[in-house]
Design a protein around this motif. Structure first.
Motif, PDB file in Angstrom:
ATOM      1  N   PHE A  84     -33.470 -77.586-119.808  1.00  7.33           N
ATOM      2  CA  PHE A  84     -32.160 -76.990-119.622  1.00  7.33           C
ATOM      3  C   PHE A  84     -32.302 -75.654-118.905  1.00  7.33           C
ATOM      4  O   PHE A  84     -33.359 -75.023-118.940  1.00  7.33           O
ATOM      5  CB  PHE A  84     -31.481 -76.748-120.982  1.00  7.33           C
ATOM      6  CG  PHE A  84     -31.093 -78.008-121.704  1.00  7.33           C
ATOM      7  CD1 PHE A  84     -30.119 -78.854-121.208  1.00  7.33           C
ATOM      8  CD2 PHE A  84     -31.683 -78.341-122.912  1.00  7.33           C
ATOM      9  CE1 PHE A  84     -29.741 -80.003-121.877  1.00  7.33           C
ATOM     10  CE2 PHE A  84     -31.326 -79.487-123.594  1.00  7.33           C
ATOM     11  CZ  PHE A  84     -30.355 -80.320-123.079  1.00  7.33           C
ATOM     12  N   SER A  85     -31.208 -75.219-118.313  1.00 11.87           N
ATOM     13  CA  SER A  85     -31.187 -73.887-117.700  1.00 11.87           C
ATOM     14  C   SER A  85     -31.314 -72.843-118.810  1.00 11.87           C
ATOM     15  O   SER A  85     -31.060 -73.135-119.990  1.00 11.87           O
ATOM     16  CB  SER A  85     -29.871 -73.675-116.945  1.00 11.87           C
ATOM     17  OG  SER A  85     -28.784 -73.621-117.861  1.00 11.87           O
ATOM     18  N   GLU A  92     -29.379 -70.458-119.309  1.00  9.72           N
ATOM     19  CA  GLU A  92     -28.033 -70.273-119.866  1.00  9.72           C
ATOM     20  C   GLU A  92     -27.727 -71.333-120.922  1.00  9.72           C
ATOM     21  O   GLU A  92     -27.238 -71.011-122.017  1.00  9.72           O
ATOM     22  CB  GLU A  92     -26.988 -70.330-118.740  1.00  9.72           C
ATOM     23  CG  GLU A  92     -25.575 -70.110-119.223  1.00  9.72           C
ATOM     24  CD  GLU A  92     -24.538 -70.216-118.112  1.00  9.72           C
ATOM     25  OE1 GLU A  92     -23.393 -69.815-118.380  1.00  9.72           O
ATOM     26  OE2 GLU A  92     -24.857 -70.684-116.997  1.00  9.72           O
ATOM     27  N   ALA A  93     -28.043 -72.597-120.631  1.00 16.44           N
ATOM     28  CA  ALA A  93     -27.787 -73.686-121.587  1.00 16.44           C
ATOM     29  C   ALA A  93     -28.633 -73.508-122.845  1.00 16.44           C
ATOM     30  O   ALA A  93     -28.146 -73.730-123.963  1.00 16.44           O
ATOM     31  CB  ALA A  93     -28.062 -75.040-120.936  1.00 16.44           C
ATOM     32  N   GLU A 135     -27.071 -70.885-124.948  1.00 15.43           N
ATOM     33  CA  GLU A 135     -25.852 -71.400-125.586  1.00 15.43           C
ATOM     34  C   GLU A 135     -26.196 -72.257-126.802  1.00 15.43           C
ATOM     35  O   GLU A 135     -25.578 -72.119-127.872  1.00 15.43           O
ATOM     36  CB  GLU A 135     -25.037 -72.211-124.573  1.00 15.43           C
ATOM     37  CG  GLU A 135     -24.442 -71.372-123.469  1.00 15.43           C
ATOM     38  CD  GLU A 135     -23.907 -72.187-122.307  1.00 15.43           C
ATOM     39  OE1 GLU A 135     -23.322 -71.565-121.389  1.00 15.43           O
ATOM     40  OE2 GLU A 135     -24.063 -73.434-122.285  1.00 15.43           O
ATOM     41  N   LEU A 149     -18.497 -74.139-124.450  1.00 13.51           N
ATOM     42  CA  LEU A 149     -19.784 -74.610-123.938  1.00 13.51           C
ATOM     43  C   LEU A 149     -19.642 -75.907-123.160  1.00 13.51           C
ATOM     44  O   LEU A 149     -20.334 -76.102-122.152  1.00 13.51           O
ATOM     45  CB  LEU A 149     -20.798 -74.773-125.075  1.00 13.51           C
ATOM     46  CG  LEU A 149     -21.161 -73.502-125.836  1.00 13.51           C
ATOM     47  CD1 LEU A 149     -22.294 -73.769-126.813  1.00 13.51           C
ATOM     48  CD2 LEU A 149     -21.504 -72.361-124.899  1.00 13.51           C
ATOM     49  N   LYS A 150     -18.751 -76.788-123.608  1.00 12.56           N
ATOM     50  CA  LYS A 150     -18.527 -78.030-122.850  1.00 12.56           C
ATOM     51  C   LYS A 150     -17.898 -77.724-121.491  1.00 12.56           C
ATOM     52  O   LYS A 150     -18.264 -78.326-120.484  1.00 12.56           O
ATOM     53  CB  LYS A 150     -17.692 -79.011-123.654  1.00 12.56           C
ATOM     54  CG  LYS A 150     -18.505 -79.642-124.774  1.00 12.56           C
ATOM     55  CD  LYS A 150     -17.866 -80.878-125.319  1.00 12.56           C
ATOM     56  CE  LYS A 150     -18.816 -81.510-126.326  1.00 12.56           C
ATOM     57  NZ  LYS A 150     -18.572 -82.904-126.543  1.00 12.56           N
ATOM     58  N   LYS A 210     -18.262 -74.876-119.782  1.00 13.60           N
ATOM     59  CA  LYS A 210     -19.316 -74.267-118.965  1.00 13.60           C
ATOM     60  C   LYS A 210     -20.318 -75.325-118.498  1.00 13.60           C
ATOM     61  O   LYS A 210     -20.813 -75.265-117.368  1.00 13.60           O
ATOM     62  CB  LYS A 210     -20.028 -73.173-119.766  1.00 13.60           C
ATOM     63  CG  LYS A 210     -19.154 -71.942-120.007  1.00 13.60           C
ATOM     64  CD  LYS A 210     -19.802 -70.961-120.937  1.00 13.60           C
ATOM     65  CE  LYS A 210     -20.803 -70.133-120.174  1.00 13.60           C
ATOM     66  NZ  LYS A 210     -21.374 -69.049-120.984  1.00 13.60           N
ATOM     67  N   HIS A 211     -20.564 -76.296-119.334  1.00 10.76           N
ATOM     68  CA  HIS A 211     -21.493 -77.363-118.978  1.00 10.76           C
ATOM     69  C   HIS A 211     -20.934 -78.217-117.838  1.00 10.76           C
ATOM     70  O   HIS A 211     -21.657 -78.563-116.896  1.00 10.76           O
ATOM     71  CB  HIS A 211     -21.778 -78.225-120.207  1.00 10.76           C
ATOM     72  CG  HIS A 211     -22.608 -79.409-119.908  1.00 10.76           C
ATOM     73  ND1 HIS A 211     -23.928 -79.308-119.519  1.00 10.76           N
ATOM     74  CD2 HIS A 211     -22.305 -80.718-119.886  1.00 10.76           C
ATOM     75  CE1 HIS A 211     -24.389 -80.515-119.287  1.00 10.76           C
ATOM     76  NE2 HIS A 211     -23.435 -81.381-119.503  1.00 10.76           N
ATOM     77  N   ARG A 230     -21.438 -76.441-114.699  1.00 14.52           N
ATOM     78  CA  ARG A 230     -22.825 -76.559-114.208  1.00 14.52           C
ATOM     79  C   ARG A 230     -23.056 -77.925-113.571  1.00 14.52           C
ATOM     80  O   ARG A 230     -23.735 -78.025-112.539  1.00 14.52           O
ATOM     81  CB  ARG A 230     -23.827 -76.330-115.351  1.00 14.52           C
ATOM     82  CG  ARG A 230     -23.979 -74.887-115.771  1.00 14.52           C
ATOM     83  CD  ARG A 230     -25.160 -74.673-116.701  1.00 14.52           C
ATOM     84  NE  ARG A 230     -25.027 -75.313-117.986  1.00 14.52           N
ATOM     85  CZ  ARG A 230     -24.527 -74.746-119.079  1.00 14.52           C
ATOM     86  NH1 ARG A 230     -24.102 -73.496-119.035  1.00 14.52           N
ATOM     87  NH2 ARG A 230     -24.463 -75.407-120.216  1.00 14.52           N
ATOM     88  N   CYS A 277     -27.068 -79.101-113.136  1.00 14.46           N
ATOM     89  CA  CYS A 277     -27.419 -79.906-114.304  1.00 14.46           C
ATOM     90  C   CYS A 277     -27.280 -81.376-113.928  1.00 14.46           C
ATOM     91  O   CYS A 277     -26.421 -81.733-113.126  1.00 14.46           O
ATOM     92  CB  CYS A 277     -26.459 -79.553-115.440  1.00 14.46           C
ATOM     93  SG  CYS A 277     -26.751 -80.407-116.975  1.00 14.46           S
ATOM     94  N   PHE A 285     -27.040 -82.470-123.900  1.00 12.04           N
ATOM     95  CA  PHE A 285     -26.399 -81.185-124.214  1.00 12.04           C
ATOM     96  C   PHE A 285     -25.122 -81.435-125.016  1.00 12.04           C
ATOM     97  O   PHE A 285     -24.891 -80.804-126.060  1.00 12.04           O
ATOM     98  CB  PHE A 285     -26.090 -80.423-122.924  1.00 12.04           C
ATOM     99  CG  PHE A 285     -25.484 -79.073-123.150  1.00 12.04           C
ATOM    100  CD1 PHE A 285     -26.295 -77.962-123.352  1.00 12.04           C
ATOM    101  CD2 PHE A 285     -24.105 -78.887-123.156  1.00 12.04           C
ATOM    102  CE1 PHE A 285     -25.744 -76.693-123.560  1.00 12.04           C
ATOM    103  CE2 PHE A 285     -23.546 -77.633-123.360  1.00 12.04           C
ATOM    104  CZ  PHE A 285     -24.372 -76.541-123.558  1.00 12.04           C
TER     105      PHE A 285
END
Length: 174
Positions: A68-69, A71-72, A75, A119-120, A122-123, A126, A132, A140
């Motif tokens: 994962f990044s 950032e992920a 999170e 978070l979803k 933001k995902h 990405r 991603c 994720f």
């Protein structure tokens, strides 16, 4: 895996016992408490199921070399920490029969609900930017969903505990 099997076994044994006790001539109050405890046992078992799902997601991350990044990862760690706090608060509230601890669960659980949606979002952002992959996205999303459901079950347990404590407080004040 072994602990989840133990949780299942305890749910079965405790549930069977509570159902047997409930078949006796209990007062309304005792019958309600037995029912509440049955629901709590079910919630604890579901927390175990979600923990197992998280472990399986971790296995998938390792076996497929998913990375994962940063950032992920941050999170996921933040959400995991918040959920861990909720579970510990719930456990301590039950163990100590503490309304002070129990009332601290709900605000944290609401934060986790909001965090899941954020978070979803933001995902998805990405994913749309190509930062991603779809495979990473499913894992994720599974992690985030399982964390949020654990917090839901902890909230259910907390609410049941509050009900029981309120009743105890009423009796002790008389």
């Amino acid at each position: 895996i072994e602990e989840e099997k133990e949780i299942d076994m305890y749910e079965d044994k405790l549930g069977t016992y509570l159902v047997a006790v409930s078949s006796n001539n209990l007062s309304f109050s005792d019958s309600k408490e037995a029912s509440t405890l049955l629901h709590c046992i079910g919630d604890f078992e579901r927390i175990g199921d979600h923990a197992l799902n998280i472990m399986q997601a971790a296995d998938e991350i390792n076996s497929k070399n998913i990375t994962f990044s940063d950032e992920a990862i941050a999170e996921i760690k933040t959400m995991a920490s918040a959920v861990n706090d909720i579970v510990i608060l719930t456990k301590d509230a039950l163990k100590e029969k503490s309304m002070d601890l129990a009332v601290r669960v709900e605000p944290l659980e609401q934060v986790v609900d909001k965090m899941k949606h954020l978070l979803k979002t933001k995902h998805i952002d990405r994913l749309q930017k190509g930062e991603c992959t779809t495979n990473m996205g499913f894992v994720f999303s599974d992690l985030i969903t399982n964390f949020e459901r654990i917090s839901d079950h902890a909230r259910n347990i907390k609410e049941a505990a509050e009900e029981m404590y309120e009743k105890e407080l009423q009796f002790s004040e008389k």
